[in-house]
Motif scaffolding. Structure first.
Motif, mmCIF file in Angstrom:
data_model
loop_
_atom_site.group_PDB
_atom_site.id
_atom_site.type_symbol
_atom_site.label_atom_id
_atom_site.label_comp_id
_atom_site.label_asym_id
_atom_site.label_seq_id
_atom_site.Cartn_x
_atom_site.Cartn_y
_atom_site.Cartn_z
ATOM 1 N N PHE A 53 0.830 -1.210 0.000
ATOM 2 C CA PHE A 53 0.000 0.000 0.000
ATOM 3 C C PHE A 53 0.867 1.263 0.000
ATOM 4 C CE2 PHE A 53 -2.014 3.354 2.561
ATOM 5 C CZ PHE A 53 -3.104 3.643 1.750
ATOM 6 N N LEU A 54 1.904 1.292 0.823
ATOM 7 C CA LEU A 54 2.783 2.459 0.862
ATOM 8 C C LEU A 54 3.508 2.646 -0.469
ATOM 9 C CD1 LEU A 54 4.347 2.127 4.434
ATOM 10 C CD2 LEU A 54 2.515 3.652 3.693
ATOM 11 N N ALA A 55 3.908 1.534 -1.083
ATOM 12 C CA ALA A 55 4.568 1.642 -2.386
ATOM 13 C C ALA A 55 3.618 2.206 -3.439
ATOM 14 C CB ALA A 55 5.091 0.268 -2.814
ATOM 15 N N LEU A 56 2.358 1.782 -3.406
ATOM 16 C CA LEU A 56 1.380 2.316 -4.358
ATOM 17 C C LEU A 56 1.161 3.815 -4.140
ATOM 18 C CD1 LEU A 56 -1.274 -0.563 -4.325
ATOM 19 C CD2 LEU A 56 0.211 0.066 -6.231
ATOM 20 N N ARG A 60 9.628 8.492 1.608
ATOM 21 C CA ARG A 60 10.405 7.265 1.421
ATOM 22 C C ARG A 60 11.432 7.109 2.537
ATOM 23 N NH1 ARG A 60 11.877 7.731 -5.045
ATOM 24 N NH2 ARG A 60 9.745 7.600 -5.838
ATOM 25 N N SER A 61 12.128 8.186 2.861
ATOM 26 C CA SER A 61 13.124 8.127 3.930
ATOM 27 C C SER A 61 12.465 7.867 5.280
ATOM 28 C CB SER A 61 13.918 9.432 3.980
ATOM 29 O OG SER A 61 14.557 9.680 2.740
ATOM 30 N N ALA A 62 11.328 8.517 5.530
ATOM 31 C CA ALA A 62 10.644 8.351 6.819
ATOM 32 C C ALA A 62 10.142 6.920 6.996
ATOM 33 C CB ALA A 62 9.484 9.339 6.916
ATOM 34 N N PHE A 63 9.573 6.335 5.942
ATOM 35 C CA PHE A 63 9.063 4.968 6.045
ATOM 36 C C PHE A 63 10.202 3.949 6.130
ATOM 37 C CE2 PHE A 63 5.144 6.550 3.574
ATOM 38 C CZ PHE A 63 4.529 6.909 4.754
ATOM 39 N N TYR A 64 11.336 4.271 5.519
ATOM 40 C CA TYR A 64 12.447 3.323 5.499
ATOM 41 C C TYR A 64 13.313 3.413 6.756
ATOM 42 C CZ TYR A 64 16.542 0.782 3.822
ATOM 43 O OH TYR A 64 17.578 -0.117 3.682
ATOM 44 N N PHE A 65 13.249 4.528 7.461
ATOM 45 C CA PHE A 65 14.135 4.738 8.607
ATOM 46 C C PHE A 65 14.055 3.630 9.658
ATOM 47 C CE2 PHE A 65 15.162 6.651 12.748
ATOM 48 C CZ PHE A 65 16.455 7.071 12.494
ATOM 49 N N PRO A 66 12.872 3.115 10.049
ATOM 50 C CA PRO A 66 12.859 2.041 11.057
ATOM 51 C C PRO A 66 13.606 0.789 10.622
ATOM 52 C CG PRO A 66 10.681 3.004 10.817
ATOM 53 C CD PRO A 66 11.501 3.553 9.701
ATOM 54 N N THR A 71 11.730 -1.719 4.135
ATOM 55 C CA THR A 71 12.528 -2.463 3.151
ATOM 56 C C THR A 71 11.647 -3.065 2.065
ATOM 57 O OG1 THR A 71 14.169 -2.986 4.853
ATOM 58 C CG2 THR A 71 14.147 -4.360 2.869
ATOM 59 N N PHE A 72 10.560 -3.698 2.462
ATOM 60 C CA PHE A 72 9.671 -4.308 1.474
ATOM 61 C C PHE A 72 8.953 -3.250 0.641
ATOM 62 C CE2 PHE A 72 9.435 -7.994 4.644
ATOM 63 C CZ PHE A 72 10.534 -8.595 4.067
ATOM 64 N N MET A 73 8.705 -2.080 1.224
ATOM 65 C CA MET A 73 8.107 -0.990 0.460
ATOM 66 C C MET A 73 9.012 -0.593 -0.705
ATOM 67 S SD MET A 73 7.640 2.944 1.632
ATOM 68 C CE MET A 73 9.428 3.074 1.511
ATOM 69 N N LEU A 74 10.317 -0.495 -0.455
ATOM 70 C CA LEU A 74 11.248 -0.149 -1.523
ATOM 71 C C LEU A 74 11.288 -1.215 -2.605
ATOM 72 C CD1 LEU A 74 14.285 1.411 0.376
ATOM 73 C CD2 LEU A 74 12.398 2.564 -0.773
ATOM 74 N N MET A 75 11.173 -2.484 -2.224
ATOM 75 C CA MET A 75 11.141 -3.563 -3.221
ATOM 76 C C MET A 75 9.901 -3.447 -4.097
ATOM 77 S SD MET A 75 12.439 -6.852 -1.018
ATOM 78 C CE MET A 75 14.017 -6.834 -0.174
#
Length: 344
Positions: A109-112, A126-132, A226-230
């Motif tokens: 959902f976040l990737a969409l 993108r940075s905020a969601f990936y930071f954790p 991580t999975f969002m970036l994929m």
């Protein structure tokens, strides 16, 4: 042309000097893989058929062959080891079923959302969601542990609204048992009195404990980035002309997602699910920091059981047997989801 015709042209093969140079270039990587991966795996498999404390050489008199006794102690023979292994499988199965679908759905959902070009400040989000995902799992576990303490933030917040707090990390009941207790069901019905691998069916169907649920929330929060970036990389590689043709043919947004986008994302989805399944079956660090397998072994997992058998009770053979049974479980789940996602 004659009836025989010409034979098919063969592609260029790697022969002679080319093959020799190829093997020479690969030799350093193959040696490193052999020394640090293949040989330790084979040695662990060999140890799983022996009784060894890990304090002396595995080839010395302190290491005795026991055949399949370690595996039988985990799967067949009634005892503490079988019950602990069954608890670990039960807890980890709830962990997989609770974490993998949630983290995959939220990441997709976040990737969409981030794939939409109309969204402003996409780089920031993108940075905020990936930071954790790049934060130390031990540090995150300590923060969540402080939140769930009796005088932690969660209980303080509940008290502010006039609600009673709880000793969250000390409650051994599963969520299913807690919900059934609200309706007056506190004991197992007659048809759940049977036992499997040392545990009753009432225990198998208890649901994850509050502690394990908190650890599941940590896992979801730290992996969706991580999975969002994929997923985002997969979405950016999809051909635009297919979507445009579907829109011209009158497809709405739901049809475009369900009929066009999702089928094309099957390889990325398979990768994310495979990595998610492998990661959730290997959970250890959060268990070690937050609960130490408790309360009453409701957060015990096979990966943590490897540590307990190997370094606390000094049963290295039993620990290696658990590790290889865990490997078989991971392979089974991977093949199952590969079959479910295969091309039709």
């Amino acid at each position: 042309m004659s009836g025989r015709g010409k034979g098919r042209a063969r592609g260029p093969g790697i022969r002679g000097r080319e093959g020799l140079w190829g093997w020479l270039f690969m030799a350093p990587a193959l040696v490193i893989l052999g020394l640090f991966m293949v040989i330790p795996i084979l040695l662990a498999l060999w140890v799983s058929f022996r009784s060894w404390s890990g304090l002396e050489s595995p080839f010395g008199p302190g290491s005795q062959p026991v055949g399949l006794d370690n595996y039988a102690e985990l799967l067949v023979e009634p005892g503490l080891a079988q019950r602990d292994f069954a608890r670990g499988l039960r807890n980890n199965l709830y962990y997989v079923l609770g974490v993998v679908p949630v983290q995959t759905a939220i990441a997709f959902f976040l990737a969409l959302v981030l794939h939409q070009k109309v969204l402003r400040a996409r780089g920031f989000f993108r940075s905020a969601f990936y930071f954790p995902s790049i934060t130390s799992s031990v540090a995150v576990a300590l923060v969540f542990m402080a939140i769930f303490q009796p005088n932690g933030v969660l209980n303080r917040t509940l008290e502010f609204f006039g609600l009673d707090g709880s000793v969250w990390l000390d409650d051994p009941r599963g969520l299913v048992h807690i919900v059934l207790g609200w309706f007056g069901v506190s004991e197992a019905p007659g048809f759940l009195q049977g036992r499997f691998m040392g545990l009753s069916w009432w225990d198998w169907l208890s649901g994850p404990s509050v502690t394990l649920t908190a650890i599941m929330a940590i896992a979801v929060w730290t992996t969706i980035g991580t999975f969002m970036l994929m997923f985002l990389a997969g979405l950016q590689n999809l051909p635009r002309d297919v979507d445009e043709a579907a829109v011209v043919d009158g497809a709405n947004r739901w049809q475009l997602f369900w009929r066009i986008t999702l089928p094309q994302m099957r390889p990325t989805l398979f990768l994310v699910l495979t990595l998610g399944i492998i990661g959730t079956w290997q959970v250890f660090d959060q268990i070690f920091v937050i609960s130490d397998g408790g309360p009453q072994k409701t957060s015990l997992t096979p990966a943590y059981l490897v540590y307990v058998f190997g370094f606390e009770t000094r049963q290295m053979g039993l620990a290696c047997a658990v590790a290889f049974l865990l490997f078989l479980v991971i392979v089974l789940f991977t093949l199952l989801q590969r079959r479910l996602l295969r091309e039709r």
